[in-house]
Design an enzyme around this catalytic site. Structure first.
Site, PDB file in Angstrom:
ATOM      1  N   GLY A 155     -23.696   8.244 -12.972  1.00  0.00           N
ATOM      2  CA  GLY A 155     -24.900   8.150 -13.799  1.00  0.00           C
ATOM      3  C   GLY A 155     -25.877   7.176 -13.171  1.00  0.00           C
ATOM      4  O   GLY A 155     -25.541   6.449 -12.235  1.00  0.00           O
ATOM      5  N   CYS A 201     -18.136   7.372  -9.039  1.00  0.00           N
ATOM      6  CA  CYS A 201     -19.323   6.534  -8.898  1.00  0.00           C
ATOM      7  C   CYS A 201     -19.387   5.507 -10.042  1.00  0.00           C
ATOM      8  O   CYS A 201     -18.603   4.577 -10.076  1.00  0.00           O
ATOM      9  CB  CYS A 201     -20.589   7.394  -8.818  1.00  0.00           C
ATOM     10  SG  CYS A 201     -22.036   6.506  -8.185  1.00  0.00           S
ATOM     11  N   TYR A 202     -20.282   5.690 -11.023  1.00  0.00           N
ATOM     12  CA  TYR A 202     -20.381   4.750 -12.143  1.00  0.00           C
ATOM     13  C   TYR A 202     -19.030   4.633 -12.854  1.00  0.00           C
ATOM     14  O   TYR A 202     -18.615   3.527 -13.244  1.00  0.00           O
ATOM     15  CB  TYR A 202     -21.449   5.230 -13.124  1.00  0.00           C
ATOM     16  CG  TYR A 202     -21.633   4.329 -14.332  1.00  0.00           C
ATOM     17  CD1 TYR A 202     -22.582   3.313 -14.322  1.00  0.00           C
ATOM     18  CD2 TYR A 202     -20.855   4.494 -15.470  1.00  0.00           C
ATOM     19  CE1 TYR A 202     -22.749   2.483 -15.418  1.00  0.00           C
ATOM     20  CE2 TYR A 202     -21.007   3.671 -16.570  1.00  0.00           C
ATOM     21  CZ  TYR A 202     -21.952   2.668 -16.546  1.00  0.00           C
ATOM     22  OH  TYR A 202     -22.112   1.849 -17.629  1.00  0.00           O
ATOM     23  N   HIS A 233     -19.416  11.184  -4.404  1.00  0.00           N
ATOM     24  CA  HIS A 233     -19.457  12.334  -5.323  1.00  0.00           C
ATOM     25  C   HIS A 233     -18.690  13.514  -4.732  1.00  0.00           C
ATOM     26  O   HIS A 233     -19.189  14.213  -3.839  1.00  0.00           O
ATOM     27  CB  HIS A 233     -20.910  12.733  -5.602  1.00  0.00           C
ATOM     28  CG  HIS A 233     -21.617  11.764  -6.493  1.00  0.00           C
ATOM     29  ND1 HIS A 233     -21.665  11.915  -7.860  1.00  0.00           N
ATOM     30  CD2 HIS A 233     -22.268  10.612  -6.221  1.00  0.00           C
ATOM     31  CE1 HIS A 233     -22.324  10.897  -8.397  1.00  0.00           C
ATOM     32  NE2 HIS A 233     -22.709  10.097  -7.414  1.00  0.00           N
ATOM     33  N   GLU A 252     -17.986  16.287  -6.203  1.00  0.00           N
ATOM     34  CA  GLU A 252     -18.363  17.551  -6.838  1.00  0.00           C
ATOM     35  C   GLU A 252     -19.481  18.279  -6.121  1.00  0.00           C
ATOM     36  O   GLU A 252     -19.823  19.413  -6.491  1.00  0.00           O
ATOM     37  CB  GLU A 252     -18.762  17.305  -8.311  1.00  0.00           C
ATOM     38  CG  GLU A 252     -20.109  16.636  -8.526  1.00  0.00           C
ATOM     39  CD  GLU A 252     -20.097  15.123  -8.423  1.00  0.00           C
ATOM     40  OE1 GLU A 252     -21.080  14.506  -8.860  1.00  0.00           O
ATOM     41  OE2 GLU A 252     -19.107  14.572  -7.898  1.00  0.00           O
ATOM     42  N   ASP A 270     -30.592  32.609 -13.520  1.00  0.00           N
ATOM     43  CA  ASP A 270     -30.004  32.141 -14.775  1.00  0.00           C
ATOM     44  C   ASP A 270     -30.398  33.016 -15.961  1.00  0.00           C
ATOM     45  O   ASP A 270     -29.539  33.501 -16.705  1.00  0.00           O
ATOM     46  CB  ASP A 270     -30.407  30.686 -15.038  1.00  0.00           C
ATOM     47  CG  ASP A 270     -30.033  29.767 -13.897  1.00  0.00           C
ATOM     48  OD1 ASP A 270     -29.084  30.101 -13.157  1.00  0.00           O
ATOM     49  OD2 ASP A 270     -30.688  28.727 -13.728  1.00  0.00           O
ATOM     50  N   LYS A 298     -24.828  26.639 -11.008  1.00  0.00           N
ATOM     51  CA  LYS A 298     -25.540  27.776 -10.414  1.00  0.00           C
ATOM     52  C   LYS A 298     -24.619  28.696  -9.624  1.00  0.00           C
ATOM     53  O   LYS A 298     -24.735  29.922  -9.702  1.00  0.00           O
ATOM     54  CB  LYS A 298     -26.667  27.259  -9.515  1.00  0.00           C
ATOM     55  CG  LYS A 298     -27.482  28.339  -8.833  1.00  0.00           C
ATOM     56  CD  LYS A 298     -28.432  29.043  -9.772  1.00  0.00           C
ATOM     57  CE  LYS A 298     -29.606  28.163 -10.119  1.00  0.00           C
ATOM     58  NZ  LYS A 298     -30.623  28.866 -10.932  1.00  0.00           N
TER      59      LYS A 298
END
Length: 470
Positions: free
Chosen positions: A13, A40-41, A128, A130, A186, A326
């Site tokens: 975040g 991370c955070y 990260h 992901e 989308d 996505k």
């Protein structure tokens, strides 16, 4: 938490754990009870609450870094290379950890890039995993989800379609549903799912805001009519230009485009009887990037599907793709039988060219950037590069530059080209397009688009930049 929880991931975040009003949960109450992965955070918060220290980084890391694994025997490191590229995005670093926090990976600038709490299924990652730019990211996540949490990983696009269609049938019944179709992946996949569930009870509205790509309005209407969707087109470009006249602030432009879209859409919706639901193509990154700064994520974008229309129209909202990224949406679209050229279309911002024209928006600027963009995108396709790029676009810059054409001095517009690689838009790296291609497309643009005499190429990554310029 309910009994079905197999593990907990504490996300990254924009906040700092050192801030007075930082988002805080008691991580000690989770550790030992569930497998926990802090990213991370989340990793910093666990380290701090576990007795370590978090301080401002001496060198802020945004973008690529090289990770070196320190303990290959840990189950978290299964099938992970000893050295690999990862993606960093932080201005704080873990400078000290408690004795039972064992460092299992580092980078050149970040000694504590990954840790494992001894005697627990508790792990922390400063980078990260992901995002696609962390090369071994999927292996880290697989090791945590499968080997540490014991999950099966049996999600498939087909099972998602079956479950979602059945859920939509139960949720919507015989009600009438309206959806704002944008022509993008989308909203298109959301429309196809809803069409499979409720057929002609779905009413798709496609608004031409005058800020679409060249010929896009006609092409989208034709495409979805061939799919058998119940689609209504509204050509409202003049209204958008009128409201945008003289406006230069990007957030104000976004809000005006959103407001006029809502007004136009609402007017069309009132022509359809007994509409009870508003369907939206919201995906998970939209939700994350539209959350208030007072929540767990800073608001990066204000113009998303997730706000505005429901309040105006007093309709219930249905968002069948809200939990997907996505790349997952594209997999679902493929399983629905949608053609590859539609599914592989690059993302296009909701405000359209309105935020790719820096400064005020005029019909002439729209014409210029539409022509530039058409040459650029067609060039990518002809060179076999389009499907290797996640998103490409052209930006009209608010400056002129001196040039020479023939024997004459010119003072004309500058445009920027942007191309990035990504999987979900949360992070993105600039594409290293061949020099020969960039030279050819630049030459074509300057020769064919009257009013442009200079082309530049954007080599910024997200973070710290964003994909769009506004």
């Amino acid at each position: 938490m309910n009994e079905g929880v197999r593990g907990v991931i504490l996300s990254g975040g924009p906040a700092s754990v050192r801030e007075e009003n930082a988002p805080i949960i008691d991580t000690l109450s989770l550790r030992g009870k569930y497998p926990v992965l802090g990213v991370c955070y989340g990793a910093q918060l666990m380290a701090l609450q576990g007795g370590g220290k978090v301080q401002p980084s001496k060198t802020r890391e945004y973008g690529r870094a090289m990770l070196t694994v320190k303990n290959r025997s840990d189950v978290f490191m299964n099938h992970v290379a000893e050295e690999s590229q990862v993606w960093m995005s932080h201005s704080d670093s873990i400078t000290e950890v408690a004795e039972n926090f064992k460092v299992i990976a580092s980078t050149h600038d970040v000694p504590v890039a990954a840790y494992h709490v001894e005697g627990e299924k508790t792990y922390g990652l400063q980078f990260h995993p992901e995002v696609v730019h962390s090369v071994e990211g999927k292996n880290f996540l697989k090791n945590f989800v499968y080997n540490i949490c014991g999950c099966a990983g049996d999600w498939t696009p087909g099972s998602f379609i079956d479950e979602t269609v059945e859920a939509l049938k139960k949720q919507l019944g015989d009600d009438q549903v309206i959806l704002g179709l944008s022509g993008g992946v989308d909203s298109g996949v959301a429309a196809m799912l809803l069409h499979r569930a409720i057929g002609k009870n779905l009413h798709c509205v496609f608004v031409n805001n005058g800020l679409l790509r060249k010929n896009e309005y006609e092409q989208v209407l034709d495409t979805y009519q061939h799919f058998g969707l119940n689609i209504h087109g509204v050509d409202a470009g003049k209204e958008f230009y009128k409201e945008l006249k003289g406006v230069t602030d990007p957030e104000q432009k976004r809000k005006i485009i959103g407001r006029v879209f809502i007004e136009t859409f609402d007017a069309k919706a009132h022509e359809i009887k007994d509409v009870k639901w508003l369907a939206q193509g919201t995906i998970y990154p939209d939700v994350i990037e539209s959350v208030s700064v007072k929540g767990p994520s800073a608001t990066i974008k204000s113009h998303h599907n997730v706000g505005g229309l429901p309040e105006k129209m007093k309709l219930k909202v249905v968002e069948p793709l809200r939990s997907l990224f996505k790349d997952e949406v594209r997999l679902v679209g493929k399983a629905l039988g949608m053609p590859a050229d539609l599914l592989n279309r690059h993302p296009f911002p909701g405000p359209g060219l309105g935020i790719r024209i820096l400064g005020d928006v005029t019909e002439e600027k729209v014409r210029i950037i539409q022509e530039v963009d058409a040459i650029y995108i067609d060039g990518l396709k002809s060179a076999g590069l389009y499907d290797k790029v996640w998103q490409a676009g052209s930006i009209f810059l608010p400056i002129n530059s001196v040039g020479v054409m023939g024997d004459e001095r010119t003072y004309e517009h500058v445009v920027a080209l942007r191309a990035v690689s990504s999987t979900d838009g949360m992070t993105a790296d600039w594409c290293h397009l061949p020099y020969e291609f960039l030279g050819k497309v630049s030459n074509d643009i300057i020769n064919k688009v009257k009013g442009v005499n200079r082309v530049v190429y954007d080599i910024s990554s997200k973070p710290p930049a964003t994909i769009e310029w506004e």
